[in-house]
Enzyme design. Structure first.
Site, PDB file in Angstrom:
ATOM      1  N   ARG A 274       0.810  -1.226   0.000  1.00  9.69           N
ATOM      2  CA  ARG A 274       0.000   0.000   0.000  1.00  9.69           C
ATOM      3  C   ARG A 274       0.839   1.270   0.000  1.00  9.69           C
ATOM      4  O   ARG A 274       0.471   2.252  -0.621  1.00  9.69           O
ATOM      5  CB  ARG A 274      -0.933  -0.014   1.200  1.00  9.69           C
ATOM      6  CG  ARG A 274      -1.961  -1.111   1.043  1.00  9.69           C
ATOM      7  CD  ARG A 274      -3.106  -0.872   1.958  1.00  9.69           C
ATOM      8  NE  ARG A 274      -4.120  -1.883   1.761  1.00  9.69           N
ATOM      9  CZ  ARG A 274      -5.110  -2.102   2.600  1.00  9.69           C
ATOM     10  NH1 ARG A 274      -5.203  -1.379   3.687  1.00  9.69           N
ATOM     11  NH2 ARG A 274      -5.997  -3.031   2.349  1.00  9.69           N
TER      12      ARG A 274
ATOM     13  N   ASP B  61     -14.967   9.988   8.091  1.00  9.81           N
ATOM     14  CA  ASP B  61     -13.892   9.018   7.888  1.00  9.81           C
ATOM     15  C   ASP B  61     -12.573   9.769   8.067  1.00  9.81           C
ATOM     16  O   ASP B  61     -12.515  10.994   7.928  1.00  9.81           O
ATOM     17  CB  ASP B  61     -13.964   8.395   6.490  1.00  9.81           C
ATOM     18  CG  ASP B  61     -13.267   7.033   6.430  1.00  9.81           C
ATOM     19  OD1 ASP B  61     -13.972   6.005   6.449  1.00  9.81           O
ATOM     20  OD2 ASP B  61     -12.018   6.997   6.383  1.00  9.81           O
TER      21      ASP B  61
HETATM   22  C1  SAM Z   1     -13.731  -1.265   6.022  1.00 12.60           C
HETATM   23  S1  SAM Z   1     -14.226   0.405   6.011  1.00 12.60           S
HETATM   24  C2  SAM Z   1     -15.894   0.255   6.660  1.00 12.60           C
HETATM   25  C3  SAM Z   1     -16.903   1.049   5.856  1.00 12.60           C
HETATM   26  C4  SAM Z   1     -18.349   0.887   6.309  1.00 12.60           C
HETATM   27  N1  SAM Z   1     -18.526   1.325   7.659  1.00 12.60           N
HETATM   28  C5  SAM Z   1     -18.814  -0.543   6.127  1.00 12.60           C
HETATM   29  O1  SAM Z   1     -18.995  -1.254   7.119  1.00 12.60           O
HETATM   30  O2  SAM Z   1     -19.012  -0.969   4.983  1.00 12.60           O
HETATM   31  C6  SAM Z   1     -13.324   1.072   7.417  1.00 12.60           C
HETATM   32  C7  SAM Z   1     -13.187   2.584   7.360  1.00 12.60           C
HETATM   33  O3  SAM Z   1     -12.716   3.036   8.637  1.00 12.60           O
HETATM   34  C8  SAM Z   1     -11.884   4.143   8.395  1.00 12.60           C
HETATM   35  N2  SAM Z   1     -11.021   4.399   9.573  1.00 12.60           N
HETATM   36  C9  SAM Z   1      -9.952   3.665  10.002  1.00 12.60           C
HETATM   37  N3  SAM Z   1      -9.392   4.246  11.064  1.00 12.60           N
HETATM   38  C10 SAM Z   1     -10.117   5.356  11.325  1.00 12.60           C
HETATM   39  C11 SAM Z   1     -10.024   6.380  12.314  1.00 12.60           C
HETATM   40  N4  SAM Z   1      -9.070   6.380  13.246  1.00 12.60           N
HETATM   41  N5  SAM Z   1     -10.931   7.385  12.291  1.00 12.60           N
HETATM   42  C12 SAM Z   1     -11.905   7.401  11.346  1.00 12.60           C
HETATM   43  N6  SAM Z   1     -12.042   6.482  10.386  1.00 12.60           N
HETATM   44  C13 SAM Z   1     -11.156   5.456  10.381  1.00 12.60           C
HETATM   45  C14 SAM Z   1     -11.113   3.759   7.147  1.00 12.60           C
HETATM   46  O4  SAM Z   1     -10.557   4.867   6.492  1.00 12.60           O
HETATM   47  C15 SAM Z   1     -12.184   3.036   6.326  1.00 12.60           C
HETATM   48  O5  SAM Z   1     -12.775   3.867   5.372  1.00 12.60           O
END
Ligand code: SAM
Length: 294
Positions: free
Chosen positions: A58, A166
């Protein structure tokens, strides 16, 4: 919030093996450890040793974009350019999502939040507030918006808002644009497809209509940081986000969510997530569905 080094609960991020000999960039143990530390410090993301190849793959695209030949150079650049941290976090985060993912949550949301709000049985201040925390490219908040809009076609009487946040600015830009390939709509029940229309530019994409778009505000928010709002939510969706955090971070985050949910409101988490530690104010009321006690 606790952010000390702890073991990661489960290997949740698929690892892509790049044999060392085939690597385009020099990547040492120290490079890996340094990047793991930054991911933990700035996003709460816990990366176990098994994520070495994932980190390599990545972050390599940042090295390519910047013209570096070794991770050591990239680390130096990161240390001197705080702006690069955003691109690093964008590169490292896992954004997999889809419309109506774990659709039982939306059935529950419709029958236990939206309908009670409309028929007056939800103890409410006349406002409906929903938070999609870790919304990725927007499929989750648009799903919430479509369910809401279908139950209440006329908004004039209702004060409804969906906050979609996000840490990753790339995915937020996609969410705000609201354009998705037609193939992503396989999961979307016909009654909700009407809230999307052809873009007019490419016939293999659909765009969210204003009627659902207007319900959502996309904002960047690192869940580890202080939250810039005081109002409470009727429902919080934080699904498939906490799997990337270690247990103490997760426990502290859930405590903060509880404080942000109206009494009687709901917290929806991902299918593979569970609570470690006790959260006496939350009651399990369905599959990965919790209610804040009234
Ligand atoms: C796998 S996606 C989940 C998307 C959606 N909630 C779903 O269940 O389909 C996880 C998301 O969490 C976000 N994320 C990870 N760490 C984070 C943080 N510290 N604060 C906010 N968002 C975060 C990532 O950028 C990513 O877009």
């Amino acid at each position: 919030m606790a952010r000390q080094a702890h073991k990661v609960a489960a290997p949740v991020i698929p690892d892509l093996a790049v044999p060392e000999a085939a690597r385009e960039f020099a990547f040492s143990d120290a490079d890996f450890r340094n990047l793991v530390q930054l991911a933990r410090e700035h996003a709460g993301i816990a990366l176990s040793d098994s994520k070495r190849n994932l980190v390599y793959t990545r972050v390599s695209r940042r090295l390519r974009a910047l013209g570096f030949t070794a991770f050591r150079q990239y680390r130096d650049y990161l240390a001197k350019n705080s702006g690069e941290l955003e691109s690093f976090i964008n590169a490292i985060s896992t954004n997999l999502t889809k419309f109506f993912r774990e659709s039982h949550h939306f059935d529950h949301f419709r029958s236990h939040v939206v309908q009670p709000f409309l028929n007056g049985s939800l103890r409410s201040d006349g406002r409906l507030r929903v938070w999609s925390a870790g919304c990725s490219t927007g499929e989750e908040p648009y799903t919430i918006a479509a369910v809401l809009r279908h139950e209440m076609p006329s908004t004039s009487r209702h004060d409804i808002r969906i906050l979609a946040t996000d840490i990753d600015t790339d995915v937020l830009a996609k969410g705000a644009r609201g354009v998705y390939p037609v193939s992503g709509f396989d999961n979307v029940p016909r009654i909700y497809r009407d809230y999307f229309e052809p873009t007019g530019e490419r016939d293999d994409s659909l765009m969210a209509k204003e009627s659902i778009r207007s319900l959502i505000a996309f904002r960047r928010l690192n869940l580890m940081d202080p939250w810039p709002f005081r109002g409470k939510f009727d429902a919080i969706f934080c699904r498939n986000v906490m799997i990337y955090f270690d247990n103490p971070t997760k426990t502290a985050l859930i405590d903060r969510f509880i404080q942000s949910i109206k009494p009687g409101g709901f917290l929806y988490i991902g299918h593979s997530e569970s609570f470690h530690g006790t959260h006496a104010e939350l009651q399990l009321v369905g599959r990965t569905t919790y209610r804040r006690k009234a």
